[in-house]
Design an enzyme around this catalytic site. Structure first.
Site, PDB file in Angstrom:
ATOM      1  N   CYS A  78       0.865  -1.171   0.000  1.00  0.00           N
ATOM      2  CA  CYS A  78       0.000   0.000   0.000  1.00  0.00           C
ATOM      3  C   CYS A  78       0.908   1.229   0.000  1.00  0.00           C
ATOM      4  O   CYS A  78       1.719   1.397   0.916  1.00  0.00           O
ATOM      5  CB  CYS A  78      -0.859  -0.029   1.267  1.00  0.00           C
ATOM      6  SG  CYS A  78      -1.896   1.416   1.505  1.00  0.00           S
ATOM      7  N   CYS A 189      -1.184   3.709  -6.480  1.00  0.00           N
ATOM      8  CA  CYS A 189      -2.003   3.124  -5.411  1.00  0.00           C
ATOM      9  C   CYS A 189      -2.277   1.702  -5.862  1.00  0.00           C
ATOM     10  O   CYS A 189      -2.600   1.462  -7.032  1.00  0.00           O
ATOM     11  CB  CYS A 189      -3.308   3.903  -5.254  1.00  0.00           C
ATOM     12  SG  CYS A 189      -4.565   3.050  -4.266  1.00  0.00           S
TER      13      CYS A 189
HETATM   14  N1  DGL Z   1      -4.036   0.731  -1.702  1.00  0.00           N
HETATM   15  C1  DGL Z   1      -3.631   1.942  -1.080  1.00  0.00           C
HETATM   16  C2  DGL Z   1      -2.405   2.545  -1.754  1.00  0.00           C
HETATM   17  O1  DGL Z   1      -1.650   1.859  -2.415  1.00  0.00           O
HETATM   18  C3  DGL Z   1      -4.579   3.039  -0.776  1.00  0.00           C
HETATM   19  C4  DGL Z   1      -6.006   2.913  -0.698  1.00  0.00           C
HETATM   20  C5  DGL Z   1      -6.608   3.685   0.460  1.00  0.00           C
HETATM   21  O2  DGL Z   1      -6.873   4.892   0.317  1.00  0.00           O
HETATM   22  O3  DGL Z   1      -6.789   3.067   1.495  1.00  0.00           O
HETATM   23  O4  DGL Z   1      -2.137   3.712  -1.603  1.00  0.00           O
END
Ligand code: DGL
Length: 262
Positions: A78, A189
């Site tokens: 993430c 993301c």
């Molecule tokens: N999957 C997350 C990232 O790579 C973010 C998603 C969220 O806002 O929780 O930034």
């Protein structure tokens, strides 16, 4: 925390929700013989519009959960959680092989000289120092345009990867950055690779799309090798999904996303 770990222990993968499965699939591709424990915090998602201190606290808590379950290494799959918490986690657990993810700006900038690179990410990732420094490093070689995408991860969390509302969202989003002049897009993301078909349909085939999943998986393999923790068995390992939203529907979505081809 005194769980015994060895090369046969699983690799822990963490994300605020189901997005990190785009990194998990790259891990499974290059290390199919490993076992994986994937934790998604969908109850608290999105992280990307929260305060940095809240994201840090949630990330540390959830990574520790994976460690307590016996993970031999951690992938923070993430971008948002990486920029908020990876430095602190490294200080807290210096011996744990820990890999985060950041927007893949480098390959996008190198792909074409003097190009215009749009970086899609959560508002939080783009606001952080870590991203500002990354952007400064490359902004003499390309025009880098940060594009915050609040609301986009929620489509993926709902399993909506090509619906009308998603197209409406993307058309408005890219309309704000002079769509006709984009050379490449960085998916900063881990949820966004699941919306790649819709993104491609809106931008056209001439726009090259980059994401950091593969590089992150390779870095994890390198770190495990260095630590002597690569699993030596030859048969395929397993993937276990755990989600703070503990429902059958959530588990089905996780399995579906892991198998999705694009
Ligand atoms: N999957 C997350 C990232 O790579 C973010 C998603 C969220 O806002 O929780 O930034």
């Amino acid at each position: 925390m005194s769980v015994k770990i060895d090369s046969e222990s699983p690799i822990g993968v963490f994300d605020s929700g189901v997005g990190g499965i785009s990194v998990l699939r790259e891990l499974v591709k290059i290390m199919p013989n490993e076992d994986y424990l994937y934790f998604g915090d969908s109850v608290n998602a999105p992280y990307g519009t929260k305060e940095v201190s809240v994201i840090r606290e949630l990330t540390i808590k959830n990574v520790e959960k994976l460690m307590e379950m016996g993970a031999k290494s951690i992938v923070v799959a993430c971008n948002t959680a990486t920029s908020a918490a990876v430095r602190t986690l490294r200080q807290m657990y210096p011996d744990m092989p820990l890999v985060g993810i950041e927007p893949a700006i480098k390959p996008a900038v190198e792909y074409k000289k003097n190009s215009r690179v749009v970086v899609m990410a959560t508002p939080m990732t783009l606001k952080q120092d870590k991203f500002q420094k990354l952007m400064e490093k490359y902004d003499t070689q390309a025009e880098i345009v940060p594009l915050p995408c609040p609301g986009l991860m929620e489509f993926v969390e709902r399993g909506d990867l090509e619906g009308d509302d998603l197209y409406k969202y993307l058309n408005i989003l890219f309309g704000s950055v002079n769509q006709s002049r984009i050379d490449s897009v960085v998916l900063g993301c881990t949820h966004y690779p699941f919306a790649i078909n819709a993104i491609r349909n809106v931008l056209g085939d001439d726009v090259k799309i980059f994401d950091g999943g593969e590089g992150t998986a390779r870095e994890m393999r390198r770190r495990l090798n260095e630590a002597g923790l690569l699993n030596k068995r030859t048969e395929n390992g397993s993937v276990r999904f755990i989600n703070s939203r503990d429902t059958e529907e959530e588990r089905r979505l996780c399995e579906f996303l892991l198998k999705l081809k694009w």
